[in-house]
Enzyme design. Structure first.
Site, PDB file in Angstrom:
ATOM      1  N   CYS A 177       9.715  -8.750 -22.668  1.00 39.47           N
ATOM      2  CA  CYS A 177      10.728  -8.290 -23.620  1.00 39.47           C
ATOM      3  C   CYS A 177      11.372  -6.986 -23.184  1.00 39.47           C
ATOM      4  CB  CYS A 177      10.094  -8.158 -24.996  1.00 39.47           C
ATOM      5  SG  CYS A 177       9.406  -9.727 -25.508  1.00 39.47           S
ATOM      6  N   GLU A 178      12.105  -7.064 -22.091  1.00 34.21           N
ATOM      7  CA  GLU A 178      12.843  -5.928 -21.539  1.00 34.21           C
ATOM      8  C   GLU A 178      14.063  -6.512 -20.834  1.00 34.21           C
ATOM      9  OE1 GLU A 178      11.928  -2.524 -21.075  1.00 34.21           O
ATOM     10  OE2 GLU A 178       9.878  -2.649 -21.825  1.00 34.21           O
ATOM     11  N   GLY A 231       2.901   0.879   5.566  1.00 31.85           N
ATOM     12  CA  GLY A 231       2.356   0.023   4.514  1.00 31.85           C
ATOM     13  C   GLY A 231       3.201  -1.235   4.459  1.00 31.85           C
TER      14      GLY A 231
HETATM   15  C1  LIG Z   1       3.495   5.288   0.643  1.00 28.71           C
HETATM   16  C2  LIG Z   1       3.081   6.072   1.820  1.00 28.71           C
HETATM   17  C3  LIG Z   1       3.064   5.477   3.081  1.00 28.71           C
HETATM   18  C4  LIG Z   1       3.512   4.071   3.333  1.00 28.71           C
HETATM   19  O1  LIG Z   1       4.858   3.861   3.066  1.00 28.71           O
HETATM   20  P1  LIG Z   1       5.543   2.485   3.498  1.00 28.71           P
HETATM   21  O2  LIG Z   1       6.946   2.680   3.146  1.00 28.71           O
HETATM   22  O3  LIG Z   1       4.891   1.417   2.718  1.00 28.71           O
HETATM   23  O4  LIG Z   1       5.316   2.333   4.961  1.00 28.71           O
HETATM   24  C5  LIG Z   1       2.618   6.233   4.143  1.00 28.71           C
HETATM   25  N1  LIG Z   1       2.212   7.515   3.971  1.00 28.71           N
HETATM   26  C6  LIG Z   1       2.227   8.115   2.780  1.00 28.71           C
HETATM   27  C7  LIG Z   1       1.757   9.516   2.662  1.00 28.71           C
HETATM   28  C8  LIG Z   1       2.650   7.414   1.657  1.00 28.71           C
HETATM   29  O5  LIG Z   1       2.668   8.024   0.469  1.00 28.71           O
END
Ligand SMILES: *Cc1c(COP(=O)(O)O)cnc(C)c1O
Length: 426
Positions: A348-349, A280
């Site tokens: 406000c934190e 991701g």
């Molecule tokens: C969040 C997640 C990812 C991606 O993680 P990154 O660190 O953004 O690459 C991949 N697989 C699962 C199951 C996740 O929960």
């Protein structure tokens, strides 16, 4: 692939943002504003594809990092599928043109409705995280006359060497099941006749800056795959998860795609099924920034504060994970003195702090500032806390830009609310 030098020395901004006039963009679209650079995303996804080219491997982009439809579309055009963790993410992925067969469904709590929807659209694979979920998928698939294709998410019990809140592969974490439990599932798989249990999955954590924990986890997965294979359980898919780290801080070293692919290839040598990867952050984080304006400088008794018009509700990572993000004044030093600020938002934190003791060129009210590394886990974690409408998101490509989500209006933010006049008995 060599780790590209993505920062230019002159103005401190990543290369993909060099051609667009960020000051003009902020004047037209307002601030705070999420800005994503399409070329930077394309470069990452192509780089990963190239690195994996020798393997039978597919990319399943983790939608939760940045689920904006335009980002998903761009990744889909480059051949990526999706890793989703909710029915909402499933709908997003489908709307962006990602084929259901190229979607995997992860997450420790899938509702019956989400499982049914996934079966209905013909999702590629479930990553199952518990016995209760396996039972639920069997029940729902049988009732529908469907067959679910599934992998077991293994918790390999390795320390991912990352922040505790994004470490997911230790035995004490809520994710996945032990190899012992998975072994028992395979041995008893006739109990779940409508679940085709023929894959293994793992995801040990996020923002991994060292591949050593990945190698260790892969070695455990590989040994287990071989054991299952020898016991007559054909394994068609091994999903190695995501987690590849990025460079949030000048000078930080993140693993590159080739090293990563090499670790996978070595660990899974001889595997004849399909390999899936679920990055991701690595695909999108460095391709995004938050463009924000300085509202004012405040000189306290002990510290100087720079108050921005972006806040923790727009970029939660510093508050949630004590995360570092590079911060750049648009226009550079411009003859100004270096000043040390706590860079904060208006919420406000006390936790609404982007950086503590950060040295920047002296900023005046109205100056523009970019918070880098905001392409992942920024907008997707956004909220309207303090009744701050969600910012707009734009995509830039060279000197052009397109609004890919308009700024939320007050009406949209308040839209679902109503006075308590329509009382009912449940
Ligand atoms: C969040 C997640 C990812 C991606 O993680 P990154 O660190 O953004 O690459 C991949 N697989 C699962 C199951 C996740 O929960």
């Amino acid at each position: 692939m060599e780790q590209r030098v993505t920062r230019l020395g002159t103005n401190g901004l990543p290369e993909a943002f060099q051609q667009v006039d960020l000051a003009a963009l902020a004047a037209r679209e307002g601030t705070p504003l999420y800005v994503y650079a399409a070329p930077a995303i394309r470069e990452r996804v192509r780089g990963l594809r190239e690195a994996l080219a020798g393997l039978d491997a597919g990319i399943r982009y983790a939608v939760k990092a940045n689920g904006n439809g335009a980002v998903l579309r761009l990744l889909a055009e480059e051949g990526a599928g999706a890793d989703i963790v909710s029915g909402g993410e499933l709908q997003r992925a489908l709307r962006a043109g990602i084929a259901a067969a190229d979607i995997v469904f992860s997450g420790v709590g899938k509702s019956d409705a989400e499982i049914a929807l996934a079966l209905e659209v013909g999702i590629g694979r479930f990553n199952i995280e518990s016995r209760a979920e396996l039972d639920a998928i069997q029940r729902i698939a049988a009732a529908r006359g469907d067959r679910a294709v599934a992998s077991v998410r293994i918790n390999p019990d390795v320390d991912a060497q990352t922040h505790a809140k994004i470490s997911t592969g230790k035995a004490e974490n809520k994710f996945g099941v032990s190899i012992d439990e998975a072994r028992a599932w395979f041995a008893a798989k006739a109990q779940w006749p409508d679940v085709q249990l023929d894959g293994l999955h793992m995801h040990i954590g996020s923002q991994l800056l060292s591949l050593d924990p990945v190698r260790e986890a892969l070695a455990r997965m590989a040994a287990f795959w071989k054991e299952l294979d020898a016991a007559g359980h054909a394994i068609a898919s091994i999903d190695v998860g995501g987690g590849l780290g990025v460079r949030y801080r000048e000078g930080e070293h993140a693993p590159d795609a080739r090293e990563y692919a090499d670790a996978i290839a070595r660990a899974l040598a001889g595997f004849r099924g399909r390999i899936l990867v679920e990055p991701g952050r690595w695909l999108v984080a460095e391709a995004g920034l938050v463009l924000t304006r300085a509202m004012l400088e405040k000189h306290g008794e002990q510290r100087s504060f720079l108050v921005l018009d972006a806040a923790m509700n727009d970029l939660l990572r510093p508050s949630l994970y004590d995360a570092w993000h590079d911060i750049v004044r648009i226009g550079g030093a411009d003859g100004r003195d270096a000043t040390t600020y706590d860079v904060v938002g208006p919420v406000c934190e006390t936790g609404d702090t982007f950086a503590t003791g950060r040295t920047l060129p002296r900023c005046e009210a109205g100056d523009l500032v970019a918070i880098l590394g905001a392409g992942a886990y920024a907008a997707s974690m956004g909220s309207t806390y303090n009744s701050r409408p969600l910012p707009a998101e734009v995509m830039v490509d060279g000197a052009r830009y397109a609004v890919v989500r308009r700024r939320q209006s007050l009406e949209e933010m308040l839209g679902g609310e109503q006075p308590a006049t329509d009382w009912k008995t449940p």
